[in-house]
Design a protein around this motif. Structure first.
Motif, mmCIF file in Angstrom:
data_model
loop_
_atom_site.group_PDB
_atom_site.id
_atom_site.type_symbol
_atom_site.label_atom_id
_atom_site.label_comp_id
_atom_site.label_asym_id
_atom_site.label_seq_id
_atom_site.Cartn_x
_atom_site.Cartn_y
_atom_site.Cartn_z
ATOM 1 N N LYS A 109 39.269 39.624 28.884
ATOM 2 C CA LYS A 109 39.322 38.273 29.445
ATOM 3 C C LYS A 109 39.829 37.196 28.490
ATOM 4 O O LYS A 109 40.803 36.541 28.745
ATOM 5 C CB LYS A 109 37.922 37.874 29.929
ATOM 6 N N ALA B 43 47.432 38.208 34.745
ATOM 7 C CA ALA B 43 47.505 39.665 34.794
ATOM 8 C C ALA B 43 48.675 40.148 33.942
ATOM 9 O O ALA B 43 48.573 41.152 33.222
ATOM 10 C CB ALA B 43 47.666 40.141 36.234
ATOM 11 N N SER B 215 42.890 43.305 35.727
ATOM 12 C CA SER B 215 44.002 42.657 36.421
ATOM 13 C C SER B 215 44.102 43.141 37.860
ATOM 14 O O SER B 215 44.477 42.388 38.753
ATOM 15 C CB SER B 215 45.305 42.942 35.670
ATOM 16 N N GLU B 218 41.802 41.151 39.977
ATOM 17 C CA GLU B 218 42.366 39.818 40.211
ATOM 18 C C GLU B 218 43.415 39.814 41.299
ATOM 19 O O GLU B 218 43.415 38.989 42.210
ATOM 20 C CB GLU B 218 43.007 39.314 38.921
ATOM 21 N N ASN B 219 44.344 40.758 41.164
ATOM 22 C CA ASN B 219 45.429 40.816 42.135
ATOM 23 C C ASN B 219 44.896 41.005 43.545
ATOM 24 O O ASN B 219 45.393 40.407 44.500
ATOM 25 C CB ASN B 219 46.372 41.971 41.789
ATOM 26 N N ASP B 221 41.889 40.279 44.680
ATOM 27 C CA ASP B 221 41.204 39.074 45.149
ATOM 28 C C ASP B 221 42.217 38.016 45.550
ATOM 29 O O ASP B 221 41.978 37.226 46.467
ATOM 30 C CB ASP B 221 40.286 38.528 44.048
ATOM 31 N N LYS B 222 43.351 38.009 44.868
ATOM 32 C CA LYS B 222 44.384 37.050 45.229
ATOM 33 C C LYS B 222 44.937 37.368 46.617
ATOM 34 O O LYS B 222 45.255 36.479 47.397
ATOM 35 C CB LYS B 222 45.506 37.089 44.184
ATOM 36 N N GLU B 226 38.482 35.936 47.261
ATOM 37 C CA GLU B 226 37.394 36.237 46.322
ATOM 38 C C GLU B 226 36.456 37.319 46.851
ATOM 39 O O GLU B 226 35.967 37.234 47.978
ATOM 40 C CB GLU B 226 36.605 34.937 46.066
#
Lengths: 244, 244
Positions: A109, B43, B215, B218-219, B221-222, B226
């Motif tokens: 992070k 990412a 990453s 994240e991707n 969730d994008k 969320e």
DNA sequence: AGTTGACTCTGACCTTGCGTCATAGTTTAC
DNA sequence: GTAAACTATGACGCAAGGTCAGAGTCAACT
């Protein structure tokens, strides 16, 4: 005398690389057989060791050649710089290990690219290079040697060695004697003419290398017989003292 | 989102290098503006960090890409190997320092080229590479992806993300519910068809990565909002359990 | 709105330090 | 005397960019 295969085996440098180092003058073979086989002596191996240390530090081969052939090259200073650079490299790697461990523990992070930064190291390397490559003596040498072929260079080396052969013939006489002093002057003039302005001070520095037990000393003893390097050193000292 | 200049500034990687990494798929820009400017998100920076670690270890860029894109890539295993290699490199440098110090003290006479030897290090690096590059899953992936353009790959990624978008829409419902389970199956089939045979076991491994905070998480969730990664993880677990 | 200066893109060519043939001569060993 | 194992030179290939050219873009000031 070793042939390429043996040198390659001993040092881990590929034969191909040795060819290249030879052709570019970075590490010329000490001799060639009639059929063109490269032969390397101990002096060449010493030089190769120097080369490899610089190569480890990612110096471009051309620069390594410049540095080692620099008329003011000083092995001890070089070693100090190399050690300093190696230390910095070690620190760099330690930082990378820390970074990797940090990612292992705390995830990716909080990113930090500082560990990849090599500015300090590069800057020091640049300075080290400059300290060798930009002395006035070197620039002069570069000018005078521009356009010389490998042949020419070997020729010059031979002519210089001839002077030492002459010295060897009188090495049982007085280093401060007339003949010896004439030869020292001949040497100084030769260097000034063909390489760079050889002041008394520089001449004195060279004299130390001639007797210092390194590859120069060996080459000279080979040309003039055992003890010639030492004799040259003393003759030069007498010469320089006499002119003060 | 950062533009090339900023990424370059932050990481010390030249803009030219970023161009190259983009084109070869090693580090594709996360997005491009209408006018073609490259944009990088977090990412991408994470990935860049991985890339740089491998690059420090002199891995060829192609191999780095292979490793990182390997369907069985495991960041922790990679980090362990990287740390091991860095340690070996550090030791190598320590040996060189010792060598240089030895020359300083005792002269160059007793030569020793062991310090330049990198066989152990090379061998370990080779093994590390092999451990990633020769799994059956990777070979299959390589075959299926042979001849794909960068466009194709982006397209595939988009289609996969679309599945996660669907998941995101039902992420307030039961992960073991029918709709969610259908989507998991769709995902598994998609991977098997376009990338490599996705067994339940591998699927489960992927699920962990989806919720692991990296990453991928994240991707996802994008794409789905969320918590979608977490939801996907749970749905996959239910799916795999249900089939045992 | 126009202009300027700092960026960006792509593409083409250059560079370093070798690896990898290909072709041809050499040495050594049996 | 011939085969195996070297050697040399030369040409080409490769990775990982650097560098430069030509053209478009963005932000800011006027």
């Amino acid at each position: 005398m070793m042939i390429v295969h043996e040198v390659s085996e001993l040092t881990g440098v590929s034969i191909r690389a040795l060819h290249i180092y030879d052709r570019m003058g970075l590490l010329p073979a000490s001799q060639k057989t009639e059929s063109g086989y490269r032969l390397y002596d101990d002096a060449a191996l010493e030089r190769l060791q120097q080369v490899l240390l610089f190569r480890e530090l990612d110096f471009p081969l051309k620069d390594i050649r410049k540095i080692i052939d620099s008329p003011v090259f000083d092995r001890n200073k070089a070693l100090e710089q190399q050690i300093e650079l190696l230390k910095m490299k070690k620190e760099h790697i330690e930082n990378l290990i820390d970074l990797a461990r940090g990612i292992q523990l705390r995830g990716v992070k909080h990113m930090n690219f500082d560990a990849f930064d090599t500015k300090k190291l590069d800057e020091y390397a640049r300075q080290a290079k400059e300290s060798w490559g930009s002395t006035p003596e070197w620039k002069e040498y570069e000018q005078k040697s521009a356009g010389r072929t490998v042949e020419d260079n070997r020729n010059l080396a031979d002519r210089m060695m001839a002077i030492f052969t002459e010295m060897g013939q009188i090495r049982d006489q007085d280093p401060a004697g007339e003949k010896a002093q004439q030869l020292v002057k001949k040497l100084q003039d030769f260097i000034t003419e063909n390489m760079y302005t050889c002041s008394d001070q520089i001449l004195s520095g060279l004299g130390k290398a001639y007797a210092g037990g390194g590859s120069m000393n060996e080459n000279i003893d080979k040309a003039g017989g055992e003890g010639t390097g030492e004799f040259a050193h003393r003759a030069i000292e007498a010469y320089v003292q006499g002119r003060k």
